[in-house]
Design an enzyme around this catalytic site. Structure first.
Site, PDB file in Angstrom:
ATOM      1  N   LYS A   1     -16.820   6.802 -30.448  1.00 10.38           N
ATOM      2  CA  LYS A   1     -16.664   5.474 -31.039  1.00 10.38           C
ATOM      3  C   LYS A   1     -18.055   4.884 -31.244  1.00 10.38           C
ATOM      4  O   LYS A   1     -18.944   5.104 -30.416  1.00 10.38           O
ATOM      5  CB  LYS A   1     -15.831   4.604 -30.090  1.00 10.38           C
ATOM      6  CG  LYS A   1     -15.509   3.218 -30.613  1.00 10.38           C
ATOM      7  CD  LYS A   1     -14.619   2.464 -29.628  1.00 10.38           C
ATOM      8  CE  LYS A   1     -14.274   1.068 -30.118  1.00 10.38           C
ATOM      9  NZ  LYS A   1     -13.359   0.358 -29.190  1.00 10.38           N
TER      10      LYS A   1
ATOM     11  N   SER B   1      -9.198  -1.665 -31.218  1.00 12.72           N
ATOM     12  CA  SER B   1     -10.407  -1.516 -32.002  1.00 12.72           C
ATOM     13  C   SER B   1     -10.849  -0.058 -32.186  1.00 12.72           C
ATOM     14  O   SER B   1     -11.617   0.228 -33.099  1.00 12.72           O
ATOM     15  CB  SER B   1     -11.530  -2.293 -31.335  1.00 12.72           C
ATOM     16  OG  SER B   1     -11.860  -1.736 -30.078  1.00 12.72           O
TER      17      SER B   1
ATOM     18  N   SER C   1      -7.482  -1.417 -26.767  1.00 10.40           N
ATOM     19  CA  SER C   1      -8.199  -0.789 -27.874  1.00 10.40           C
ATOM     20  C   SER C   1      -8.192   0.738 -27.899  1.00 10.40           C
ATOM     21  O   SER C   1      -8.624   1.331 -28.887  1.00 10.40           O
ATOM     22  CB  SER C   1      -9.648  -1.269 -27.902  1.00 10.40           C
ATOM     23  OG  SER C   1      -9.712  -2.557 -28.454  1.00 10.40           O
TER      24      SER C   1
END
Lengths: 100, 478
Positions: free
Chosen positions: B76, B151, B175
């Site tokens: 990420k 997210s 997330s």
């Protein structure tokens, strides 16, 4: 909770942010909705409850203050928006009173 | 090339000389290219990944390879990797290159994982749809008209689109688990303190955890085992022993509580409810004791979460000042305008909203009424949850009230978007581990439906054993 321009200006100043007139209207609306939403918490009785600050029980792990990793000057300056090879460069911070 | 769902399958084929690691990396690179319209990857470390594949291939042949040899991982865009860019999908970190690696990155590399690239996310991990990225939104590989969740939307999408075997995400309020549910993959948020956050770009420090997203429970277990454990760079990382998550125990009957308020919640989709109810019946048939439990405070979870996380974010994000690194506005004239103009141009709208709310709840005159109040409610919720865990091994709920929603459908209403996290924030508020398992698909839309299990703090072993068993039997059923 009334969200007016005065409050937005104060929060923007504290946050080091600024909003033009249009975005000020939308942040005012959003903040007001967010506050109504979090105001629900007042329905809960929390008399005598201690605020939770540490999620886990293990806290304060002390260690010797020893240098284990170093950053060379060149590396430290690598991501700087402006530098002169030795120092970070920033716009003027202190005014010379003679200039005024 | 066949689609590999576990590292075990990959290693077996390499051992049988039916697969080379270089070919495997090439096939992921091809998939990344073929799915570039989904906007999953912000950067692909192509040459590096191929070179690494060659090295590790020879280590595998000589029997000197690490435990993750053969595993290709995406990071990420808020996890640092020395010498590589990292931006938290924000313009304020445009061009920033990390000087050091996150502890998780180091530990994965030390076991011969290959990092294939960095993937999109919501800006500073703030969002539930990956629509808040300064690098453009991500589309769900299952249905490109839908969001992948957020997210860690890019992480879940990368695994679902077979662009890598595993991706790392971070989970502050759901997330990892919510995008995993939306994309039909496994997502694990470890216990607060189980995994070091050194080198994770901070959002809300009393909530953030790094965790894996994968096709299988076994890969998540293995990756957690490698990443977990104390790190002197993160004082919140626990010194408790790391269990052998990758070695599975046999089936054992458990006591499972399903949170009834989640199923009677007005936002819940009928099919999501039905899936969860069917699962409850199936678990009972398998010999588990499954009973309804109550979290009367359910509606207060998201408000509590928003007060505390925005407060912590407003403080964490004060470091972005346009001085030492990151974006600086050309219009800056003096020190104050450098801060104001750089931050105002560098941060996106959602980040600014949260900084403003966080500044408000911490400001003089409002601190007690908002911030301290939320911390008290947090303790009430924690106590209540710990009580439940005295009686139950696991708590069950849907991961999300609905399957993946259409792109653009929640963007005008921050509160509606915040309520996406209604079932997931619980684990972050109290610090417990939680996993989302892709157990069903919606009959009309064919969108994945995720189910969430929560365990006691540091009880990942039980959570993963159970999840592994459940997924195995689900696979047999298919």
């Amino acid at each position: 909770m009334k969200v007016d321009n005065k409050l937005i200006d104060k929060l923007a100043r504290l946050s080091k942010l600024e909003f033009d007139d249009e975005s000020k209207e939308s942040i005012k609306k959003d903040l007001s909705r967010m506050l109504d939403f979090v105001d629900q918490l007042n329905e809960l009785d929390t008399e005598g409850v201690e605020p939770l600050i540490h999620v886990n029980e293990e806290t304060n792990k002390y260690r010797e203050d020893e240098v284990t990793e170093k950053l060379e000057q060149k590396e430290a300056l690598k991501n700087a928006p402006e530098h002169d090879g030795f120092y970070f460069k920033v716009p003027k911070v202190v005014e010379n009173p003679d200039d005024k | 090339m066949r689609t590999y769902r576990t590292l075990g399958e990959i290693r077996a084929d390499i051992d049988r000389n039916q697969l080379t690691l270089v070919d495997l990396v090439k096939s992921y690179l091809q998939n990344i290219e073929d799915t570039s319209h989904l906007n999953i990857f912000l950067e692909v470390f192509e040459d590096e990944a191929l070179a690494k594949a060659k090295d590790i291939e020879s280590k595998l042949k000589s029997g000197t390879s690490g435990r993750l040899a053969g595993m290709v991982i995406a990071l990420k865009d808020n996890i640092c990797y020395a010498g590589h860019k990292v931006s938290a999908a924000s313009n304020i970190l445009e061009g920033f290159e990390s000087l050091y690696s996150a502890t998780v990155t180091k530990r994965l590399l030390a076991e011969d994982a290959i990092i294939i690239g960095r993937v999109n996310c919501d800006e500073f991990a703030m969002g539930a749809s990956n629509e808040n990225s300064a690098k453009g939104l991500v589309k769900n590989p299952v249905n490109p008209e839908r969001v992948p969740g957020g997210s860690s939307g890019g992480s879940a999408a990368a695994v679902a689109a077979n662009c890598c075997l595993v991706a790392l995400g971070s989970d502050t309020g759901g997330s990892i688990r919510q995008p995993a549910a939306f994309c039909g993959v496994v997502g694990l948020k470890p216990t607060y303190g189980r995994v070091s956050r050194h080198g994770l770009i901070a959002f809300a420090s009393s909530f953030d955890q790094i965790g894996p997203i994968s096709q299988s429970v076994e890969d998540s277990a293995l990756v957690l085992e490698v990443m977990a454990g104390h790190d002197s760079f993160d004082t919140t990382s626990s010194k408790l022993r790391v269990d052998k998550y990758s070695e599975y125990s046999d089936f054992k009957p458990l006591k499972i509580g399903y949170i009834e308020e989640c199923l009677t919640n007005s936002a819940i989709d009928d099919e999501v409810k039905k899936t969860t109810e069917q699962l409850i019946e199936r678990l009972k048939t398998k010999g588990h004791a499954v009973e309804p439990v109550h979290i009367e405070e359910l509606k207060y979870l998201v408000p509590t979460y928003y007060v505390i996380t925005t407060a912590e974010a407003s403080s964490n994000l004060s470091r972005y000042d346009g001085i030492h690194y990151g974006y600086r506005s050309d219009a800056s004239e003096d020190i104050d305008s450098t801060y104001r103009l750089s931050r105002s141009a560098g941060f996106g709208p959602e980040v600014k909203r949260r900084i403003m709310l966080g500044t408000f709840v911490l400001s003089a005159g409002y601190y007690d009424a908002y911030y301290a109040k939320a911390q008290k409610v947090r303790r009430v919720i924690k106590n209540r949850t710990e009580q439940l865990f005295e009686e139950y091994d696991l708590l069950l709920s849907p991961t999300t009230p609905t399957p993946a929603f259409p792109i653009g459908s929640n963007t005008n209403d921050p509160i509606k978007m915040y309520l996406e996290d209604i079932f997931t924030v619980h684990a972050n508020l109290v610090g417990t581990p939680a996993i989302s398992l892709p157990l069903s698909t919606h009959p009309e839309s064919a969108l994945p439906i995720g189910v969430q299990f929560m365990a006691k703090k540091f009880d990942e072993k039980l959570l993963l054993d159970f999840s592994h068993n459940l997924m195995q039997s689900a696979a047999l059923k298919k």
